[in-house]
Design a protein around this motif. Sequence first.
Motif, PDB file in Angstrom:
ATOM      1  N   PHE A   1       0.870  -1.177   0.000  1.00 20.21           N
ATOM      2  CA  PHE A   1       0.000   0.000   0.000  1.00 20.21           C
ATOM      3  C   PHE A   1       0.901   1.220   0.000  1.00 20.21           C
ATOM      4  CE2 PHE A   1       0.136  -1.994   4.221  1.00 20.21           C
ATOM      5  CZ  PHE A   1       0.837  -1.050   4.952  1.00 20.21           C
ATOM      6  N   ARG A   2       0.324   2.414  -0.237  1.00 19.61           N
ATOM      7  CA  ARG A   2       1.050   3.667  -0.142  1.00 19.61           C
ATOM      8  C   ARG A   2       0.709   4.298   1.213  1.00 19.61           C
ATOM      9  NH1 ARG A   2       2.074   0.996  -4.038  1.00 19.61           N
ATOM     10  NH2 ARG A   2       1.852   1.627  -6.211  1.00 19.61           N
ATOM     11  N   SER A   3       1.683   4.996   1.793  1.00 20.52           N
ATOM     12  CA  SER A   3       1.497   5.557   3.126  1.00 20.52           C
ATOM     13  C   SER A   3       1.943   7.004   3.182  1.00 20.52           C
ATOM     14  CB  SER A   3       2.313   4.759   4.163  1.00 20.52           C
ATOM     15  OG  SER A   3       1.900   3.412   4.229  1.00 20.52           O
ATOM     16  N   LEU A   4       1.335   7.753   4.084  1.00 21.04           N
ATOM     17  CA  LEU A   4       1.878   9.022   4.541  1.00 21.04           C
ATOM     18  C   LEU A   4       1.540   9.139   6.018  1.00 21.04           C
ATOM     19  CD1 LEU A   4      -0.657  11.296   4.785  1.00 21.04           C
ATOM     20  CD2 LEU A   4      -0.449  11.168   2.304  1.00 21.04           C
ATOM     21  N   TYR A   5       2.376   9.905   6.741  1.00 22.06           N
ATOM     22  CA  TYR A   5       2.294   9.942   8.197  1.00 22.06           C
ATOM     23  C   TYR A   5       2.328  11.374   8.709  1.00 22.06           C
ATOM     24  CZ  TYR A   5       3.878   5.090   7.604  1.00 22.06           C
ATOM     25  OH  TYR A   5       4.003   3.790   7.200  1.00 22.06           O
ATOM     26  N   PHE A   6       1.625  11.612   9.818  1.00 22.83           N
ATOM     27  CA  PHE A   6       1.705  12.890  10.508  1.00 22.83           C
ATOM     28  C   PHE A   6       1.203  12.699  11.935  1.00 22.83           C
ATOM     29  CE2 PHE A   6      -2.485  12.636   8.680  1.00 22.83           C
ATOM     30  CZ  PHE A   6      -3.340  13.219   9.617  1.00 22.83           C
ATOM     31  N   ARG A   7       1.594  13.593  12.825  1.00 27.53           N
ATOM     32  CA  ARG A   7       1.116  13.560  14.207  1.00 27.53           C
ATOM     33  C   ARG A   7       0.016  14.599  14.409  1.00 27.53           C
ATOM     34  NH1 ARG A   7       3.575  10.111  17.553  1.00 27.53           N
ATOM     35  NH2 ARG A   7       5.629   9.375  16.898  1.00 27.53           N
ATOM     36  N   GLU A   8      -1.032  14.173  15.080  1.00 26.72           N
ATOM     37  CA  GLU A   8      -2.085  15.115  15.426  1.00 26.72           C
ATOM     38  C   GLU A   8      -1.648  15.876  16.684  1.00 26.72           C
ATOM     39  OE1 GLU A   8      -4.493  14.693  18.174  1.00 26.72           O
ATOM     40  OE2 GLU A   8      -3.030  13.240  18.926  1.00 26.72           O
ATOM     41  N   PRO A   9      -2.351  16.947  17.063  1.00 26.42           N
ATOM     42  CA  PRO A   9      -1.861  17.807  18.142  1.00 26.42           C
ATOM     43  C   PRO A   9      -1.685  17.111  19.486  1.00 26.42           C
ATOM     44  CG  PRO A   9      -3.555  18.941  16.889  1.00 26.42           C
ATOM     45  CD  PRO A   9      -3.534  17.527  16.403  1.00 26.42           C
ATOM     46  N   GLY A  10      -2.429  16.049  19.736  1.00 26.62           N
ATOM     47  CA  GLY A  10      -2.287  15.332  20.995  1.00 26.62           C
ATOM     48  C   GLY A  10      -1.102  14.407  21.049  1.00 26.62           C
ATOM     49  N   GLY A  11      -0.377  14.268  19.930  1.00 24.38           N
ATOM     50  CA  GLY A  11       0.818  13.443  19.892  1.00 24.38           C
ATOM     51  C   GLY A  11       0.647  12.081  19.276  1.00 24.38           C
ATOM     52  N   VAL A  12      -0.563  11.722  18.841  1.00 22.42           N
ATOM     53  CA  VAL A  12      -0.816  10.403  18.264  1.00 22.42           C
ATOM     54  C   VAL A  12      -0.389  10.400  16.798  1.00 22.42           C
ATOM     55  CG1 VAL A  12      -2.597   8.699  17.702  1.00 22.42           C
ATOM     56  CG2 VAL A  12      -2.705   9.948  19.870  1.00 22.42           C
ATOM     57  N   LEU A  13       0.285   9.327  16.399  1.00 21.42           N
ATOM     58  CA  LEU A  13       0.743   9.198  15.013  1.00 21.42           C
ATOM     59  C   LEU A  13      -0.364   8.611  14.149  1.00 21.42           C
ATOM     60  CD1 LEU A  13       3.101   9.434  12.998  1.00 21.42           C
ATOM     61  CD2 LEU A  13       3.760   7.099  13.655  1.00 21.42           C
ATOM     62  N   TYR A  14      -0.718   9.341  13.076  1.00 23.13           N
ATOM     63  CA  TYR A  14      -1.693   8.891  12.097  1.00 23.13           C
ATOM     64  C   TYR A  14      -0.976   8.487  10.813  1.00 23.13           C
ATOM     65  CZ  TYR A  14      -5.567  11.190  14.690  1.00 23.13           C
ATOM     66  OH  TYR A  14      -6.497  11.581  15.619  1.00 23.13           O
ATOM     67  N   GLU A  15      -1.542   7.510  10.136  1.00 19.23           N
ATOM     68  CA  GLU A  15      -1.120   7.138   8.792  1.00 19.23           C
ATOM     69  C   GLU A  15      -2.351   7.159   7.899  1.00 19.23           C
ATOM     70  OE1 GLU A  15       0.622   3.198   6.363  1.00 19.23           O
ATOM     71  OE2 GLU A  15       0.516   3.188   8.562  1.00 19.23           O
ATOM     72  N   LEU A  16      -2.179   7.574   6.670  1.00 16.87           N
ATOM     73  CA  LEU A  16      -3.199   7.350   5.650  1.00 16.87           C
ATOM     74  C   LEU A  16      -2.629   6.311   4.694  1.00 16.87           C
ATOM     75  CD1 LEU A  16      -4.625  10.891   4.775  1.00 16.87           C
ATOM     76  CD2 LEU A  16      -5.140   9.395   6.705  1.00 16.87           C
ATOM     77  N   ALA A  17      -3.358   5.223   4.459  1.00 18.84           N
ATOM     78  CA  ALA A  17      -2.870   4.104   3.655  1.00 18.84           C
ATOM     79  C   ALA A  17      -3.876   3.772   2.567  1.00 18.84           C
ATOM     80  CB  ALA A  17      -2.630   2.870   4.534  1.00 18.84           C
ATOM     81  N   THR A  18      -3.363   3.488   1.372  1.00 17.64           N
ATOM     82  CA  THR A  18      -4.252   3.105   0.267  1.00 17.64           C
ATOM     83  C   THR A  18      -4.731   1.667   0.438  1.00 17.64           C
ATOM     84  OG1 THR A  18      -2.364   2.396  -1.081  1.00 17.64           O
ATOM     85  CG2 THR A  18      -3.112   4.665  -1.339  1.00 17.64           C
ATOM     86  N   ASP A  19      -5.883   1.369  -0.116  1.00 16.93           N
ATOM     87  CA  ASP A  19      -6.434   0.021  -0.020  1.00 16.93           C
ATOM     88  C   ASP A  19      -5.620  -1.000  -0.817  1.00 16.93           C
ATOM     89  OD1 ASP A  19      -8.424   0.690   1.717  1.00 16.93           O
ATOM     90  OD2 ASP A  19     -10.054   0.636   0.239  1.00 16.93           O
ATOM     91  N   GLY A  20      -4.934  -0.566  -1.847  1.00 19.57           N
ATOM     92  CA  GLY A  20      -4.181  -1.502  -2.676  1.00 19.57           C
ATOM     93  C   GLY A  20      -2.727  -1.099  -2.786  1.00 19.57           C
ATOM     94  N   PRO A  21      -1.947  -1.958  -3.437  1.00 23.61           N
ATOM     95  CA  PRO A  21      -2.289  -3.165  -4.194  1.00 23.61           C
ATOM     96  C   PRO A  21      -2.761  -4.366  -3.365  1.00 23.61           C
ATOM     97  CG  PRO A  21      -0.142  -2.279  -4.864  1.00 23.61           C
ATOM     98  CD  PRO A  21      -0.530  -1.589  -3.607  1.00 23.61           C
ATOM     99  N   GLY A  22      -2.386  -4.461  -2.096  1.00 22.35           N
ATOM    100  CA  GLY A  22      -2.826  -5.576  -1.269  1.00 22.35           C
ATOM    101  C   GLY A  22      -1.749  -6.636  -1.086  1.00 22.35           C
ATOM    102  N   PHE A  23      -2.032  -7.611  -0.240  1.00 19.64           N
ATOM    103  CA  PHE A  23      -1.033  -8.595   0.157  1.00 19.64           C
ATOM    104  C   PHE A  23      -0.841  -9.717  -0.852  1.00 19.64           C
ATOM    105  CE2 PHE A  23      -2.382  -6.971   4.423  1.00 19.64           C
ATOM    106  CZ  PHE A  23      -1.219  -6.258   4.655  1.00 19.64           C
TER     107      PHE A  23
END
Length: 324
Positions: free
Chosen positions: A261-283
């Motif tokens: 999958f493709r990923s990007l990462y950022f931290r929200e103001p409370g300090g938690v790490l978020y990722e946005l991930a694409t549904d594909g290509p898959g395993f």
Amino acid sequence: MADALVLAGIHHITAVTARAPENLRFCTRVLGLRLVKKTVNQDDVSAYHLFCADRVGTPGTEVTFFDWPHLPPHQPGHGEIARMALRVGSRQALDWWLAWLDGHGVPGLERGSYAGRDALFFTDFEGQRLALVDDGGVPGGVPWERSPVPPEYQVKGIFAVTLVVRALEPTARVLVDVLGFRLRAEGRGTSRSALFETGSGGPGALVLVEERPDLPRAQLGAGGVHHVAFRVPDDATHRAWREQIAQAGIPVTPQIDRFYFRSLYFREPGGVLYELATDGPGFAVDEDVEHLGEKLSLPPFLEPRRAEIEAHLRPLEPVEAENR
């Protein structure tokens, strides 16, 4: 928030273990999930990255673990993902799970309510905080025929995550104003809380935020959660999300090709790490569905280093053999 950009729900949750063989046994032989990908942390190839999910690794069913044996136990506090909640299909399933988990000596078993639904709370052997939640029979993941759990009681995917933050409002603003979540409910007990939903809402699309200024800062360790990833359908939408997050003034990584999958990462103001991930290509991009997770899979850019990488990984074979 542009109407065209909508997160479908939770893609996966990644936690930390210091004992990968026992962790894999717990995921597959107690929780009944399937090991769908055995790979490495692409940013630290000395560590396994294990993906447990439904039969085919459907986005929204994936519970994953980094294997970092050097880390001390997790120290709870604010700035963390405090609990991962998984879905089962009925109250009868919760009754079955209570007996099953008790029979396996799982600690911390307690019936209760999560986001207004019947739930069963417990921890794993490293203190990882978990819940099973009755999702009301909403369709979920694909049952795994070799699971020790009967199909009608199997975990169907991720229900929600609980975030604990020092102050609720900054986290809520990013969820609503940047990521397009909707406020679904607010709670006022011993601490403030708010439940948010995205996409079509409901199981798999929920984030529960608890405000706890009385707690110290969390220290990530074994038994803690590293990040939560949200679902994006394709690369073009993924790039649009990155632009929107950056325009909101939030530092965000470039799009990273994780091969599955493709990923990007950022931290929200409370300090938690978020990722946005694409549904594909898959395993199934590099393994047949019938043989997912049976060997160490490496993305093409790491394949030339296979011998070096395998030499530094601890064996998992006794546990893997139980799951074939």
